[in-house]
Design a protein around this motif. Structure first.
Motif, short mmCIF file in Angstrom:
data_model
loop_
_atom_site.label_atom_id
_atom_site.label_comp_id
_atom_site.label_asym_id
_atom_site.label_seq_id
_atom_site.Cartn_x
_atom_site.Cartn_y
_atom_site.Cartn_z
N SER A 137 15.74 -28.42 -10.46
CA SER A 137 16.35 -28.01 -11.72
C SER A 137 16.92 -29.19 -12.50
O SER A 137 17.23 -29.05 -13.68
CB SER A 137 17.43 -26.96 -11.48
N SER A 138 17.06 -30.36 -11.88
CA SER A 138 17.56 -31.51 -12.66
C SER A 138 16.44 -32.48 -13.02
O SER A 138 16.70 -33.59 -13.47
CB SER A 138 18.66 -32.22 -11.88
N GLY A 139 15.22 -32.07 -12.79
CA GLY A 139 14.12 -32.86 -13.32
C GLY A 139 13.50 -33.87 -12.38
O GLY A 139 12.85 -34.81 -12.82
N LYS A 176 16.52 -29.49 1.24
CA LYS A 176 15.71 -28.63 2.12
C LYS A 176 16.17 -27.17 2.03
O LYS A 176 15.36 -26.25 1.97
CB LYS A 176 15.79 -29.14 3.58
N LEU A 177 17.48 -27.00 1.98
CA LEU A 177 18.00 -25.62 1.86
C LEU A 177 17.62 -25.01 0.51
O LEU A 177 17.28 -23.83 0.43
CB LEU A 177 19.52 -25.61 2.04
N ALA A 178 17.65 -25.85 -0.55
CA ALA A 178 17.27 -25.34 -1.87
C ALA A 178 15.79 -24.94 -1.88
O ALA A 178 15.41 -23.94 -2.49
CB ALA A 178 17.57 -26.38 -2.93
N GLN A 204 6.06 -25.00 -8.76
CA GLN A 204 7.17 -24.39 -8.03
C GLN A 204 8.49 -24.92 -8.55
O GLN A 204 8.60 -26.10 -8.90
CB GLN A 204 7.02 -24.68 -6.53
N MET A 205 9.51 -24.06 -8.59
CA MET A 205 10.81 -24.48 -9.08
C MET A 205 11.85 -24.37 -7.97
O MET A 205 11.93 -23.35 -7.29
CB MET A 205 11.24 -23.61 -10.25
N VAL A 206 12.61 -25.44 -7.81
CA VAL A 206 13.66 -25.44 -6.79
C VAL A 206 15.00 -25.63 -7.50
O VAL A 206 15.19 -26.62 -8.20
CB VAL A 206 13.41 -26.60 -5.78
N TRP A 207 15.85 -24.65 -7.33
CA TRP A 207 17.16 -24.70 -7.99
C TRP A 207 18.14 -25.45 -7.10
O TRP A 207 18.50 -24.98 -6.02
CB TRP A 207 17.66 -23.29 -8.29
N GLU A 208 18.53 -26.64 -7.56
CA GLU A 208 19.47 -27.45 -6.77
C GLU A 208 20.76 -26.67 -6.56
O GLU A 208 21.11 -25.81 -7.37
CB GLU A 208 19.76 -28.76 -7.50
N ASP A 209 21.46 -27.00 -5.50
CA ASP A 209 22.73 -26.35 -5.17
C ASP A 209 22.57 -24.87 -4.84
O ASP A 209 23.54 -24.12 -4.89
CB ASP A 209 23.77 -26.51 -6.31
N THR A 210 21.35 -24.44 -4.54
CA THR A 210 21.22 -23.09 -4.00
C THR A 210 20.89 -23.22 -2.52
O THR A 210 20.32 -24.24 -2.08
CB THR A 210 20.10 -22.28 -4.69
N MET A 222 13.60 -29.20 -16.02
CA MET A 222 12.78 -29.40 -14.81
C MET A 222 11.83 -30.58 -14.95
O MET A 222 11.60 -31.31 -14.00
CB MET A 222 11.95 -28.14 -14.54
N THR A 223 11.24 -30.68 -16.14
CA THR A 223 10.27 -31.76 -16.32
C THR A 223 10.96 -33.06 -16.69
O THR A 223 10.33 -34.11 -16.75
CB THR A 223 9.27 -31.40 -17.44
N GLY A 224 12.26 -33.00 -16.98
CA GLY A 224 12.99 -34.20 -17.40
C GLY A 224 12.55 -34.64 -18.79
O GLY A 224 12.74 -35.80 -19.15
N ASN A 225 11.94 -33.74 -19.55
CA ASN A 225 11.46 -34.09 -20.89
C ASN A 225 12.14 -33.19 -21.94
O ASN A 225 11.69 -32.07 -22.19
CB ASN A 225 9.93 -33.91 -20.95
N PRO A 226 13.23 -33.72 -22.56
CA PRO A 226 13.96 -32.88 -23.51
C PRO A 226 13.15 -32.55 -24.77
O PRO A 226 13.53 -31.68 -25.55
CB PRO A 226 15.19 -33.74 -23.85
N GLN A 227 12.03 -33.28 -24.94
CA GLN A 227 11.19 -33.04 -26.13
C GLN A 227 10.03 -32.08 -25.82
O GLN A 227 9.18 -31.86 -26.68
CB GLN A 227 10.55 -34.36 -26.62
N LEU A 228 9.97 -31.57 -24.60
CA LEU A 228 8.83 -30.71 -24.24
C LEU A 228 8.67 -29.61 -25.30
O LEU A 228 9.63 -28.85 -25.53
CB LEU A 228 9.05 -30.08 -22.86
#
Ligand SMILES: Cc1cc2nc3c(=O)[nH]c(=O)nc-3n(C[C@H](O)[C@H](O)[C@H](O)COP(=O)(O)OP(=O)(O)OC[C@H]3O[C@@H](n4cnc5c(N)ncnc54)[C@H](O)[C@@H]3O)c2cc1C
Length: 511
Positions: free
Chosen positions: A117-119, A180-182, A340-346, A410-416
């Motif tokens: 989630s932080s790119g 790993k847990l996320a 696939q998306m991994v939500w950090e801190d989950t 997620m992509t770290g691209n604020p201009q996406l």
């Protein structure tokens, strides 16, 4: 309603009504129409289309599946595969021996990209390591099939117990352990989509292994899944299907006479929302379990026996929805089939309570990359549970805005660039479905599905097989699938045919 005459006596053969024109109802009708006893048959369908939860819509220059996506286990033992092959709806690859013999164990394994989630990109080795741990544990749940007592009631609790034991032996740094847990948390969300549930804590452990996975690499219909149900419908006599006929109440165990059938008496009378009345000897009910949960108290008169009411209450029925996003240009790698998306801190080991408004999208598992039609680029996201139901209440604009923000992070691209358009399923709000598919919930077992499938009347009093039950939720080992639904429709058609065969064997008998 007048009474009189001999119930079951009829001039034009048995009158059968099928309630619901999904694959279970169509399958039952197809089987009955082919029988020499060829009953007088109608399918009463609430909506303006057939197919039910098989729903292919034109969109993005091609076809998108709003409901069922894959043939799960496309091989000889799968009747949906066989029918699709017979109708010429599958390609060479899908029909190949090689494809049919792949054993995935039911787990999705596609060439992926994985983002946090932080790119940051997550190494696919780490994802594979967690997938192997997670699916190893899922496979272990089969050990509890038929055991008298399980260590914990649910699949979710079992997975968490085993994972917490493993974590104690992890030797990596804290950051890697958290990641790993996320990743494992993301697999829990995938499993919620597969089971059509809000949480794996709701899914019963002991019967979980009863769901049966057929061999074959899951495949799709290039022309749309609905081609299958359209073909079945096309094989039925023209006047069988009656659209826009929501059934309100099924009156049974009666002796009904209708002016349109002078001199005849029927044990069942189906009353529709628009006042339409259809007398019948037999009714095959194929409405979704979600509809039954909401309406069973008014849908049957007299009410269902208490055990059936309980079974309807106990079996789980949850929501899994799809979100299609169209992009001008792909931002994913050319061969990527799943993002696939991994939500950090989950973590599956911690409940992170946050409001649906601010975090519904964290249940999204990621996006399937659809084959691009005419240089249109489409992703298909999946989201289950209460978050999915909440998403149904939002406008397209709100969903698009939230998911654009998610993808930019997620992509770290604020201009996406924002997706060009969005299309969603809303299975929980659909009045004649009220969710996506069934699962065996904590407190229930496969016996409840068998109980739901039992015809009425149960006690042998009155004419036999007045109400029969089909639909995916009535198939003990293939519930939640199109093949389970089709087989259940065939099963109930065969049950009726068996009754007629028996009657034909009895001298001087009339149907
Ligand atoms: C998002 C999603 C993804 C899925 N993915 C897959 C997949 O990849 N592979 C797979 O095998 N399965 C999948 N499924 C499950 C599959 O679609 C269903 O199991 C199957 O289609 C159910 O068929 P059915 O005939 O039992 O019910 P339905 O298709 O729901 O048919 C029931 C019919 O009854 C009608 N009805 C309801 N109430 C009334 C009433 N009062 N009067 C008259 N008619 C009524 C409804 O309108 C409907 O047409 C998916 C489902 C969803 C929602």
């Amino acid at each position: 309603m007048a009474s009189g005459g001999v119930i079951g006596e009829t001039l034009g053969g048995p009158r059968v009504l099928v309630v619901g024109g999904g694959i279970a109802g169509l399958g039952a009708a197809q089987r009955l129409c082919r029988n020499p006893a060829a009953p007088n048959l109608r399918i009463l369908e609430a909506t303006a289309r057939s197919g039910g939860r098989i729903r292919s819509e034109r969109g993005f220059g091609g076809v998108v599946e709003v409901g069922a996506h894959w043939i799960h286990g496309p091989s000889q033992g799968n009747p949906v595969f066989q029918l699709a092959a017979a109708f010429g709806l599958l390609g060479e690859k899908e029909l190949s021996e090689e494809n049919q013999s792949v054993d995935t164990g039911g787990h999705l394994a596609l060439p992926s990209m994985c983002f946090t989630s932080s790119g940051t990109r997550v190494s696919l080795e780490l994802v594979a390591e967690m997938a192997s741990l997670f699916y190893g544990l899922i496979d272990q749940t089969r050990e509890f099939l038929h055991v008298a007592e399980t260590p914990v009631p649910s699949v979710g609790e079992y997975l968490k117990k085993e994972i917490s034991q493993q974590v104690a032996h992890w030797t990596e740094d804290e950051e890697t352990k958290k990641l790993k847990l996320a990743i494992l948390n993301a697999f829990f969300s995938v499993e919620c989509c597969i089971s059509g549930t809000h949480s794996m804590d709701l899914v019963a452990l002991a019967p979980f292994g009863e769901y049966t996975v057929l061999p074959g690499l899951d495949c799709t219909f290039s022309g749309g899944y609905q081609g299958l149900t359209n073909h079945i419908m096309g094989s039925l006599p023209k006047d069988v299907m009656v659209f826009n006929k929501p059934v309100k109440t099924i009156h049974w165990n009666g002796s009904f006479q209708e002016a349109a059938f002078p001199g005849e008496t029927f044990p069942v009378l189906v009353e529709c929302d628009d006042g339409g009345r259809f007398p019948a000897h037999h009714v095959i009910v194929t409405v979704p379990l979600g509809f039954l949960k909401e309406h069973q108290d008014t849908f049957f008169d007299p009410p269902l026996p208490a055990e059936k009411v309980e079974a309807i209450r106990k079996i789980g029925f949850g929501t899994n929805n799809k979100v299609f996003l169209e992009f001008e240009k792909p931002f994913w790698e050319p061969h990527c089939q799943f993002i696939q998306m991994v939500w950090e801190d989950t973590s599956p080991l911690q409940d992170t309570a946050s409001g649906l408004q601010d975090s519904w999208f964290k249940k999204l598992i990621g996006f399937l990359v659809l084959p691009s039609f005419k240089s249109v680029h489409v992703l298909c996201g999946f989201i289950a549970g209460l978050e999915s139901e909440f998403m149904e209440t939002l406008s397209d604009e709100e969903v698009l805005l939230s998911l654009t923000q998610v993808l930019r992070k997620m992509t770290g691209n604020p201009q996406l660039p924002a997706p060009k358009s969005v299309l969603r399923s809303r299975w929980h709000s659909a009045p004649y479905t009220r969710g996506s598919y069934s699962y065996v919930a904590v407190g229930s077992t496969g016996d409840d599905m068998d109980l739901l499938a039992q015809p009425l009347p149960e006690d042998g009093t009155g004419p036999q097989l007045q109400i029969l039950f089909a639909g995916e939720a009535t198939h003990r080992t293939f519930y939640s699938t199109t093949h389970g639904a089709l087989l259940s429709g065939w099963r109930e058609a065969d049950r009726l045919i068996g009754l007629w065969d028996l009657k034909m064997q009895q001298p001087h008998s009339r149907l």
